[in-house]
Motif scaffolding. Structure first.
Motif, PDB file in Angstrom:
ATOM      1  N   GLY A 243      -3.507 -22.258  42.931  1.00  0.00           N
ATOM      2  CA  GLY A 243      -4.047 -21.898  41.628  1.00  0.00           C
ATOM      3  C   GLY A 243      -3.171 -21.009  40.781  1.00  0.00           C
ATOM      4  N   VAL A 244      -1.939 -20.716  41.241  1.00  0.00           N
ATOM      5  CA  VAL A 244      -1.030 -19.844  40.492  1.00  0.00           C
ATOM      6  C   VAL A 244       0.241 -20.621  40.128  1.00  0.00           C
ATOM      7  CG1 VAL A 244       0.306 -17.704  40.514  1.00  0.00           C
ATOM      8  CG2 VAL A 244      -1.900 -17.806  41.696  1.00  0.00           C
ATOM      9  N   HIS A 245       0.628 -20.519  38.853  1.00  0.00           N
ATOM     10  CA  HIS A 245       1.884 -21.099  38.390  1.00  0.00           C
ATOM     11  C   HIS A 245       3.002 -20.076  38.573  1.00  0.00           C
ATOM     12  CE1 HIS A 245       0.059 -24.573  36.241  1.00  0.00           C
ATOM     13  NE2 HIS A 245      -0.963 -23.753  36.081  1.00  0.00           N
ATOM     14  N   PHE A 246       4.010 -20.425  39.354  1.00  0.00           N
ATOM     15  CA  PHE A 246       5.203 -19.595  39.514  1.00  0.00           C
ATOM     16  C   PHE A 246       6.337 -20.270  38.740  1.00  0.00           C
ATOM     17  CE2 PHE A 246       2.620 -18.620  43.197  1.00  0.00           C
ATOM     18  CZ  PHE A 246       2.736 -17.240  43.311  1.00  0.00           C
ATOM     19  N   ILE A 247       6.912 -19.530  37.786  1.00  0.00           N
ATOM     20  CA  ILE A 247       7.892 -20.128  36.870  1.00  0.00           C
ATOM     21  C   ILE A 247       9.109 -19.217  36.730  1.00  0.00           C
ATOM     22  CG2 ILE A 247       8.286 -21.032  34.543  1.00  0.00           C
ATOM     23  CD1 ILE A 247       5.124 -21.095  34.333  1.00  0.00           C
ATOM     24  N   ASN A 248      10.280 -19.812  36.808  1.00  0.00           N
ATOM     25  CA  ASN A 248      11.530 -19.111  36.503  1.00  0.00           C
ATOM     26  C   ASN A 248      12.278 -19.967  35.485  1.00  0.00           C
ATOM     27  OD1 ASN A 248      14.264 -18.147  36.518  1.00  0.00           O
ATOM     28  ND2 ASN A 248      13.927 -17.237  38.525  1.00  0.00           N
ATOM     29  N   PRO A 249      12.612 -19.415  34.304  1.00  0.00           N
ATOM     30  CA  PRO A 249      13.294 -20.222  33.281  1.00  0.00           C
ATOM     31  C   PRO A 249      14.792 -20.364  33.492  1.00  0.00           C
ATOM     32  CG  PRO A 249      12.914 -18.016  32.454  1.00  0.00           C
ATOM     33  CD  PRO A 249      12.259 -18.077  33.814  1.00  0.00           C
TER      34      PRO A 249
ATOM     35  N   ASP B  12      13.083 -24.169  46.256  1.00  0.00           N
ATOM     36  CA  ASP B  12      12.908 -24.536  47.665  1.00  0.00           C
ATOM     37  C   ASP B  12      12.426 -23.369  48.538  1.00  0.00           C
ATOM     38  OD1 ASP B  12      15.211 -23.042  47.642  1.00  0.00           O
ATOM     39  OD2 ASP B  12      16.466 -24.519  48.675  1.00  0.00           O
ATOM     40  N   THR B  13      11.992 -22.278  47.904  1.00  0.00           N
ATOM     41  CA  THR B  13      11.353 -21.210  48.684  1.00  0.00           C
ATOM     42  C   THR B  13      10.151 -21.799  49.415  1.00  0.00           C
ATOM     43  OG1 THR B  13      12.077 -19.415  47.231  1.00  0.00           O
ATOM     44  CG2 THR B  13      10.062 -19.038  48.508  1.00  0.00           C
ATOM     45  N   PRO B  14       9.971 -21.499  50.702  1.00  0.00           N
ATOM     46  CA  PRO B  14       8.852 -22.096  51.452  1.00  0.00           C
ATOM     47  C   PRO B  14       7.508 -21.868  50.767  1.00  0.00           C
ATOM     48  CG  PRO B  14      10.354 -20.986  52.955  1.00  0.00           C
ATOM     49  CD  PRO B  14      10.819 -20.651  51.561  1.00  0.00           C
ATOM     50  N   GLU B  15       6.671 -22.900  50.776  1.00  0.00           N
ATOM     51  CA  GLU B  15       5.363 -22.795  50.140  1.00  0.00           C
ATOM     52  C   GLU B  15       4.545 -21.657  50.735  1.00  0.00           C
ATOM     53  OE1 GLU B  15       1.385 -25.484  49.833  1.00  0.00           O
ATOM     54  OE2 GLU B  15       3.264 -26.476  49.260  1.00  0.00           O
ATOM     55  N   LYS B  16       4.775 -21.366  52.004  1.00  0.00           N
ATOM     56  CA  LYS B  16       4.072 -20.264  52.653  1.00  0.00           C
ATOM     57  C   LYS B  16       4.280 -18.963  51.893  1.00  0.00           C
ATOM     58  CE  LYS B  16       3.923 -17.534  56.929  1.00  0.00           C
ATOM     59  NZ  LYS B  16       4.541 -17.316  58.267  1.00  0.00           N
ATOM     60  N   ARG B  17       5.514 -18.734  51.431  1.00  0.00           N
ATOM     61  CA  ARG B  17       5.789 -17.493  50.692  1.00  0.00           C
ATOM     62  C   ARG B  17       5.061 -17.484  49.352  1.00  0.00           C
ATOM     63  NH1 ARG B  17       5.511 -12.495  50.587  1.00  0.00           N
ATOM     64  NH2 ARG B  17       6.894 -11.399  49.137  1.00  0.00           N
ATOM     65  N   PHE B  18       5.043 -18.615  48.679  1.00  0.00           N
ATOM     66  CA  PHE B  18       4.304 -18.681  47.419  1.00  0.00           C
ATOM     67  C   PHE B  18       2.806 -18.471  47.656  1.00  0.00           C
ATOM     68  CE2 PHE B  18       8.066 -21.111  45.778  1.00  0.00           C
ATOM     69  CZ  PHE B  18       8.361 -20.259  44.727  1.00  0.00           C
ATOM     70  N   ARG B  19       2.277 -18.978  48.765  1.00  0.00           N
ATOM     71  CA  ARG B  19       0.858 -18.757  49.076  1.00  0.00           C
ATOM     72  C   ARG B  19       0.582 -17.270  49.286  1.00  0.00           C
ATOM     73  NH1 ARG B  19       1.351 -23.361  52.529  1.00  0.00           N
ATOM     74  NH2 ARG B  19       1.288 -22.007  54.362  1.00  0.00           N
ATOM     75  N   GLU B  20       1.490 -16.595  49.980  1.00  0.00           N
ATOM     76  CA  GLU B  20       1.341 -15.150  50.198  1.00  0.00           C
ATOM     77  C   GLU B  20       1.341 -14.400  48.866  1.00  0.00           C
ATOM     78  OE1 GLU B  20       3.679 -14.965  54.523  1.00  0.00           O
ATOM     79  OE2 GLU B  20       4.694 -14.381  52.665  1.00  0.00           O
ATOM     80  N   LEU B  21       2.254 -14.751  47.977  1.00  0.00           N
ATOM     81  CA  LEU B  21       2.336 -14.095  46.681  1.00  0.00           C
ATOM     82  C   LEU B  21       1.124 -14.409  45.821  1.00  0.00           C
ATOM     83  CD1 LEU B  21       6.116 -14.756  45.957  1.00  0.00           C
ATOM     84  CD2 LEU B  21       5.079 -12.534  46.478  1.00  0.00           C
ATOM     85  N   ALA B  22       0.647 -15.641  45.899  1.00  0.00           N
ATOM     86  CA  ALA B  22      -0.550 -16.026  45.133  1.00  0.00           C
ATOM     87  C   ALA B  22      -1.762 -15.221  45.581  1.00  0.00           C
ATOM     88  CB  ALA B  22      -0.809 -17.522  45.288  1.00  0.00           C
ATOM     89  N   ALA B  23      -1.858 -14.985  46.884  1.00  0.00           N
ATOM     90  CA  ALA B  23      -2.999 -14.220  47.407  1.00  0.00           C
ATOM     91  C   ALA B  23      -2.956 -12.761  46.972  1.00  0.00           C
ATOM     92  CB  ALA B  23      -3.018 -14.305  48.930  1.00  0.00           C
TER      93      ALA B  23
END
Length: 238
Positions: A169-175, A136-147
């Motif tokens: 375009g980036v897969h973020f995965i935590n097992p 549930d981390t905000p998508e905005k943060r994932f967009r920043e990390l992807a960039a």
């Protein structure tokens, strides 16, 4: 290509053994591990031996960092509670020479290319070794990390929270955590990534393990009993 994804083993070899058995039928050709190999369960040598013997692509995590300080003759300020500090000092004391060298040689991140796809292994995130990322981390943060990354697949640990988010375009995965889940279910967590014709799919798995073997080992080394309860209840102990 199938890849076994591991993180946050925390010296819990009984849990790692269970994952090894549970994942065997998936036919994984590679194994990656995103750190926090040591501390809390007293099986650091068995855990590192398993990683070394399988040529696992591995990095270190924040608990490993403190053990490394001790191995280098340094100290750390936090954690300050004696009951928690002893979990680090006991781990450092137990390590065999070859496993000390292994831990000393680990980096905070690792970049890989597997069948033409770029992978990054990070403990927290590509930006911060101790950043917590969740489903549930905000998508905005994932967009920043992807960039900020050139990796197509970013595998992390630290939060002990399984997720797979595909952002820009980036897969973020935590097992999730092999050895120390916090969700009230004392089962080991792992994931299997399948890379097929340039596409990525991930399945998440849980498996039971011998929790009492960990509790008995803590008692044998005269370590604080609160950590036995932590493993039994799969709850966080600060």
């Amino acid at each position: 290509m199938k890849i076994l994804l591991l993180s946050d083993i925390h010296g819990n070899y009984p849990a790692l053994e269970a994952v090894s058995r549970a994942s065997a039928h998936h036919g994984c050709e590679q194994i990656v591990n995103c750190g926090d190999i040591t501390v809390y369960a007293p099986f650091p040598n068995e855990t590192i031996d398993w990683l070394r013997n399988r040529d696992v692509f591995s990095i270190r995590g924040n608990t490993d960092d403190k053990v490394l300080k001790l191995l280098k003759g340094k100290n750390f300020r936090k954690p300050s509670k004696p009951e928690k500090r002893v979990m680090y000092t006991s781990t450092a004391a137990l390590l065999s020479p070859v496993n000390r060298e292994y831990l000393l040689g680990l980096k905070k991140k690792r970049l890989l290319s597997i069948d033409g796809i770029s992978y990054g292994l990070f403990h927290g995130s590509p930006a911060d070794h101790e950043e917590f990322l969740f489903a549930d981390t905000p998508e905005k943060r994932f967009r920043e990390l992807a960039a900020g990354t050139s990796c197509k697949v970013v595998i992390t640990g630290h939060s002990h929270s399984p997720y797979h988010s595909y952002v820009n375009g980036v897969h973020f995965i935590n097992p999730g955590s092999v050895g120390r889940m916090f969700d009230g279910r004392p089962e080991a967590s792992f994931a299997v990534l399948e890379q097929l014709h340039g596409t990525i799919s991930v399945t998440f798995h849980r498996c039971p393990y011998d929790v009492e073997a960990v509790v008995k080992a803590l008692q044998r080394y005269q370590l604080p009993s609160v950590y036995g309860e932590m493993f039994r209840t799969a709850s966080k102990r600060n």
